[in-house]
Design a protein around this motif. Structure first.
Motif, PDB file in Angstrom:
ATOM      1  N   PHE A 150       0.846  -1.186   0.000  1.00  0.00           N
ATOM      2  CA  PHE A 150       0.000   0.000   0.000  1.00  0.00           C
ATOM      3  C   PHE A 150       0.889   1.247   0.000  1.00  0.00           C
ATOM      4  O   PHE A 150       1.791   1.366   0.831  1.00  0.00           O
ATOM      5  CB  PHE A 150      -0.860   0.060   1.263  1.00  0.00           C
ATOM      6  CG  PHE A 150      -2.080  -0.806   1.254  1.00  0.00           C
ATOM      7  CD1 PHE A 150      -3.240  -0.383   0.630  1.00  0.00           C
ATOM      8  CD2 PHE A 150      -2.077  -2.029   1.894  1.00  0.00           C
ATOM      9  CE1 PHE A 150      -4.386  -1.166   0.649  1.00  0.00           C
ATOM     10  CE2 PHE A 150      -3.213  -2.818   1.919  1.00  0.00           C
ATOM     11  CZ  PHE A 150      -4.372  -2.390   1.287  1.00  0.00           C
ATOM     12  N   THR A 151       0.638   2.188  -0.906  1.00  0.00           N
ATOM     13  CA  THR A 151       1.350   3.467  -0.831  1.00  0.00           C
ATOM     14  C   THR A 151       0.664   4.421   0.134  1.00  0.00           C
ATOM     15  O   THR A 151       1.264   5.404   0.572  1.00  0.00           O
ATOM     16  CB  THR A 151       1.429   4.150  -2.201  1.00  0.00           C
ATOM     17  OG1 THR A 151       0.108   4.569  -2.591  1.00  0.00           O
ATOM     18  CG2 THR A 151       2.030   3.232  -3.240  1.00  0.00           C
ATOM     19  N   LYS A 161     -13.901   6.511  -0.094  1.00  0.00           N
ATOM     20  CA  LYS A 161     -15.309   6.470   0.280  1.00  0.00           C
ATOM     21  C   LYS A 161     -16.067   5.362  -0.426  1.00  0.00           C
ATOM     22  O   LYS A 161     -17.228   5.099  -0.104  1.00  0.00           O
ATOM     23  CB  LYS A 161     -15.968   7.825  -0.030  1.00  0.00           C
ATOM     24  CG  LYS A 161     -15.412   8.957   0.827  1.00  0.00           C
ATOM     25  CD  LYS A 161     -16.082  10.279   0.500  1.00  0.00           C
ATOM     26  CE  LYS A 161     -15.518  11.398   1.375  1.00  0.00           C
ATOM     27  NZ  LYS A 161     -16.152  12.702   1.061  1.00  0.00           N
ATOM     28  N   GLU A 162     -15.414   4.715  -1.406  1.00  0.00           N
ATOM     29  CA  GLU A 162     -16.054   3.639  -2.148  1.00  0.00           C
ATOM     30  C   GLU A 162     -15.122   2.439  -2.221  1.00  0.00           C
ATOM     31  O   GLU A 162     -13.905   2.572  -2.082  1.00  0.00           O
ATOM     32  CB  GLU A 162     -16.400   4.091  -3.573  1.00  0.00           C
ATOM     33  CG  GLU A 162     -17.347   5.269  -3.637  1.00  0.00           C
ATOM     34  CD  GLU A 162     -17.535   5.742  -5.073  1.00  0.00           C
ATOM     35  OE1 GLU A 162     -18.656   5.595  -5.594  1.00  0.00           O
ATOM     36  OE2 GLU A 162     -16.558   6.229  -5.665  1.00  0.00           O
ATOM     37  N   VAL A 163     -15.707   1.260  -2.479  1.00  0.00           N
ATOM     38  CA  VAL A 163     -14.930   0.050  -2.731  1.00  0.00           C
ATOM     39  C   VAL A 163     -14.892  -0.140  -4.244  1.00  0.00           C
ATOM     40  O   VAL A 163     -15.912  -0.460  -4.867  1.00  0.00           O
ATOM     41  CB  VAL A 163     -15.547  -1.180  -2.049  1.00  0.00           C
ATOM     42  CG1 VAL A 163     -14.743  -2.433  -2.378  1.00  0.00           C
ATOM     43  CG2 VAL A 163     -15.616  -0.963  -0.541  1.00  0.00           C
ATOM     44  N   LYS A 164     -13.715   0.078  -4.842  1.00  0.00           N
ATOM     45  CA  LYS A 164     -13.588   0.079  -6.289  1.00  0.00           C
ATOM     46  C   LYS A 164     -12.295  -0.601  -6.700  1.00  0.00           C
ATOM     47  O   LYS A 164     -11.291  -0.545  -5.984  1.00  0.00           O
ATOM     48  CB  LYS A 164     -13.571   1.520  -6.819  1.00  0.00           C
ATOM     49  CG  LYS A 164     -14.812   2.318  -6.539  1.00  0.00           C
ATOM     50  CD  LYS A 164     -14.618   3.797  -6.827  1.00  0.00           C
ATOM     51  CE  LYS A 164     -14.300   4.087  -8.271  1.00  0.00           C
ATOM     52  NZ  LYS A 164     -14.191   5.545  -8.529  1.00  0.00           N
ATOM     53  N   LYS A 165     -12.329  -1.220  -7.863  1.00  0.00           N
ATOM     54  CA  LYS A 165     -11.086  -1.693  -8.471  1.00  0.00           C
ATOM     55  C   LYS A 165     -10.273  -0.508  -8.977  1.00  0.00           C
ATOM     56  O   LYS A 165     -10.792   0.566  -9.233  1.00  0.00           O
ATOM     57  CB  LYS A 165     -11.388  -2.641  -9.636  1.00  0.00           C
ATOM     58  CG  LYS A 165     -11.707  -4.072  -9.219  1.00  0.00           C
ATOM     59  CD  LYS A 165     -11.951  -4.954 -10.435  1.00  0.00           C
ATOM     60  CE  LYS A 165     -10.697  -5.141 -11.277  1.00  0.00           C
ATOM     61  NZ  LYS A 165      -9.620  -5.873 -10.559  1.00  0.00           N
ATOM     62  N   ASN A 166      -8.980  -0.771  -9.141  1.00  0.00           N
ATOM     63  CA  ASN A 166      -8.068   0.207  -9.750  1.00  0.00           C
ATOM     64  C   ASN A 166      -8.116   1.564  -9.055  1.00  0.00           C
ATOM     65  O   ASN A 166      -8.000   2.614  -9.696  1.00  0.00           O
ATOM     66  CB  ASN A 166      -8.411   0.389 -11.244  1.00  0.00           C
ATOM     67  CG  ASN A 166      -8.422  -0.917 -11.998  1.00  0.00           C
ATOM     68  OD1 ASN A 166      -7.496  -1.707 -11.873  1.00  0.00           O
ATOM     69  ND2 ASN A 166      -9.481  -1.155 -12.750  1.00  0.00           N
ATOM     70  N   SER A 197     -10.836  -2.729  -1.588  1.00  0.00           N
ATOM     71  CA  SER A 197     -10.495  -2.296  -2.944  1.00  0.00           C
ATOM     72  C   SER A 197      -9.257  -3.027  -3.449  1.00  0.00           C
ATOM     73  O   SER A 197      -9.204  -3.460  -4.607  1.00  0.00           O
ATOM     74  CB  SER A 197     -10.262  -0.781  -2.977  1.00  0.00           C
ATOM     75  OG  SER A 197     -11.462  -0.073  -2.719  1.00  0.00           O
ATOM     76  N   VAL A 198      -8.261  -3.183  -2.585  1.00  0.00           N
ATOM     77  CA  VAL A 198      -7.058  -3.907  -2.993  1.00  0.00           C
ATOM     78  C   VAL A 198      -7.337  -5.393  -3.126  1.00  0.00           C
ATOM     79  O   VAL A 198      -6.771  -6.069  -3.993  1.00  0.00           O
ATOM     80  CB  VAL A 198      -5.898  -3.622  -2.014  1.00  0.00           C
ATOM     81  CG1 VAL A 198      -4.703  -4.503  -2.315  1.00  0.00           C
ATOM     82  CG2 VAL A 198      -5.489  -2.157  -2.117  1.00  0.00           C
ATOM     83  N   LEU A 199      -8.226  -5.940  -2.311  1.00  0.00           N
ATOM     84  CA  LEU A 199      -8.632  -7.338  -2.478  1.00  0.00           C
ATOM     85  C   LEU A 199      -9.255  -7.551  -3.852  1.00  0.00           C
ATOM     86  O   LEU A 199      -9.016  -8.577  -4.512  1.00  0.00           O
ATOM     87  CB  LEU A 199      -9.626  -7.734  -1.386  1.00  0.00           C
ATOM     88  CG  LEU A 199     -10.121  -9.179  -1.438  1.00  0.00           C
ATOM     89  CD1 LEU A 199      -8.997 -10.176  -1.151  1.00  0.00           C
ATOM     90  CD2 LEU A 199     -11.267  -9.395  -0.439  1.00  0.00           C
ATOM     91  N   ALA A 200     -10.046  -6.593  -4.322  1.00  0.00           N
ATOM     92  CA  ALA A 200     -10.648  -6.706  -5.661  1.00  0.00           C
ATOM     93  C   ALA A 200      -9.574  -6.674  -6.748  1.00  0.00           C
ATOM     94  O   ALA A 200      -9.711  -7.333  -7.784  1.00  0.00           O
ATOM     95  CB  ALA A 200     -11.646  -5.573  -5.875  1.00  0.00           C
ATOM     96  N   ASP A 201      -8.487  -5.923  -6.518  1.00  0.00           N
ATOM     97  CA  ASP A 201      -7.387  -5.886  -7.484  1.00  0.00           C
ATOM     98  C   ASP A 201      -6.523  -7.141  -7.427  1.00  0.00           C
ATOM     99  O   ASP A 201      -5.931  -7.542  -8.428  1.00  0.00           O
ATOM    100  CB  ASP A 201      -6.490  -4.671  -7.215  1.00  0.00           C
ATOM    101  CG  ASP A 201      -7.170  -3.349  -7.514  1.00  0.00           C
ATOM    102  OD1 ASP A 201      -8.107  -3.329  -8.338  1.00  0.00           O
ATOM    103  OD2 ASP A 201      -6.762  -2.333  -6.919  1.00  0.00           O
ATOM    104  N   HIS A 202      -6.439  -7.755  -6.252  1.00  0.00           N
ATOM    105  CA  HIS A 202      -5.560  -8.914  -6.043  1.00  0.00           C
ATOM    106  C   HIS A 202      -6.318 -10.012  -5.293  1.00  0.00           C
ATOM    107  O   HIS A 202      -5.999 -10.341  -4.140  1.00  0.00           O
ATOM    108  CB  HIS A 202      -4.310  -8.501  -5.256  1.00  0.00           C
ATOM    109  CG  HIS A 202      -3.510  -7.427  -5.919  1.00  0.00           C
ATOM    110  ND1 HIS A 202      -2.627  -7.703  -6.949  1.00  0.00           N
ATOM    111  CD2 HIS A 202      -3.466  -6.085  -5.714  1.00  0.00           C
ATOM    112  CE1 HIS A 202      -2.069  -6.571  -7.347  1.00  0.00           C
ATOM    113  NE2 HIS A 202      -2.561  -5.582  -6.627  1.00  0.00           N
TER     114      HIS A 202
END
Length: 267
Positions: A150-151, A161-166, A197-202
């Motif tokens: 995580f950066t 504020k949202e759960v989003k990819k990318n 959000s990171v779970l959705a990416d990975h």
């Protein structure tokens, strides 16, 4: 990233060391004592503190040194490397490689990795771990432990504020953990949207959120919780879908909440 992970595995192989990953915040005497016991320091061993992540290196080194010296009498050195020194200051690099306990302070994980990534110091840190050293870090020093780091930034700006990819920025970390991604200050700062959000990416990774004043102790594939709060672990989402502007849905992800003394396996 794939090439980096393969390279790490080929060079360093199976580690004999331990990770002591602290989620930030205050460190109780009991937690620091557990850190010292995990390192299993002999009289001839020494400790190295790396403060490159922080903007107040002298204060950070003084504070953690004072805590450690309440529980051991081993010599403590600190090396505030520049990127040039991470390749050229061989005496410091050798000292890191042969330390028994290495502690990475909090601050900015990106700043730390900008110094260390791709240098002789990076190799020395992995060699120390492979040879049996305990690698510890708090806050930013926790974030750097995984290969995918995580950066702390949201690509779209704002505060997740949202759960989003990318949406959540990630970068290369130290790669001690290749199958998990670490988030810190987790429960107290309600970082669930960022984690999901990171779970959705990975979706193939285990996402581990460590709260303040709490740590996971990693030996091999086993992680054990120590400290005052809890650790959230989420993995294996099913039927991942993307809708709207990169919002996501999934089903039946594994979700666990662990406290002191409990253990879980990192895939």
């Amino acid at each position: 990233m794939v090439a980096f992970l393969l390279l790490t595995g080929c060079i360093f192989g199976q580690s004999k060391g331990s990770l002591f990953i602290i989620g930030g915040g205050d460190r109780s005497d009991a937690l620091v004592n557990t850190l010292v016991k995990t390192a299993n320091l002999k009289a001839s061993d020494y400790i190295v503190i790396l403060p490159m992540a922080t903007s107040i290196p002298e204060e950070s080194v003084e504070f953690i040194s004072g805590q450690l010296l309440q529980h051991c009498q081993n010599p403590i050195a600190s090396f505030n490397f520049t990127r040039a020194e991470a390749n050229e200051r061989q005496s410091w690099i050798d000292s890191v490689q042969h330390a028994r306990l290495i502690y990475i302070t909090g601050g900015d994980q990106n700043k730390f990795m900008n110094v260390v990534k791709g240098t002789k110091l990076y190799d020395a840190l992995h060699k120390a771990y492979a040879q049996g050293a305990t690698i510890s870090g708090t806050s930013a020093g926790a974030a750097v432990m995984s290969a995918i780091m995580f950066t702390g930034e949201e690509k779209a700006g704002g505060s997740f504020k949202e759960v989003k990819k990318n949406n959540a920025e990630t970068a290369q970390g130290m790669g001690y953990l290749t199958d998990a991604i670490i988030d810190q200050h987790f429960i107290i700062r309600s970082r669930y949207n960022r984690l999901l959000s990171v779970l959705a990416d990975h979706p193939d990774k285990m996402l581990i959120g460590i709260d303040e004043a709490t740590a996971i102790i990693v030996k091999g594939k086993k992680a054990t919780v120590a400290g005052d709060s809890q650790v959230v672990v989420v993995s294996a989402p099913k039927k991942l879908k993307v809708f709207g502007k990169d919002k996501v849905s999934f089903e039946n992800a594994a979700f666990s909440l662990f406290s002191e003394g409990q253990s879980f396996n990192i895939r």
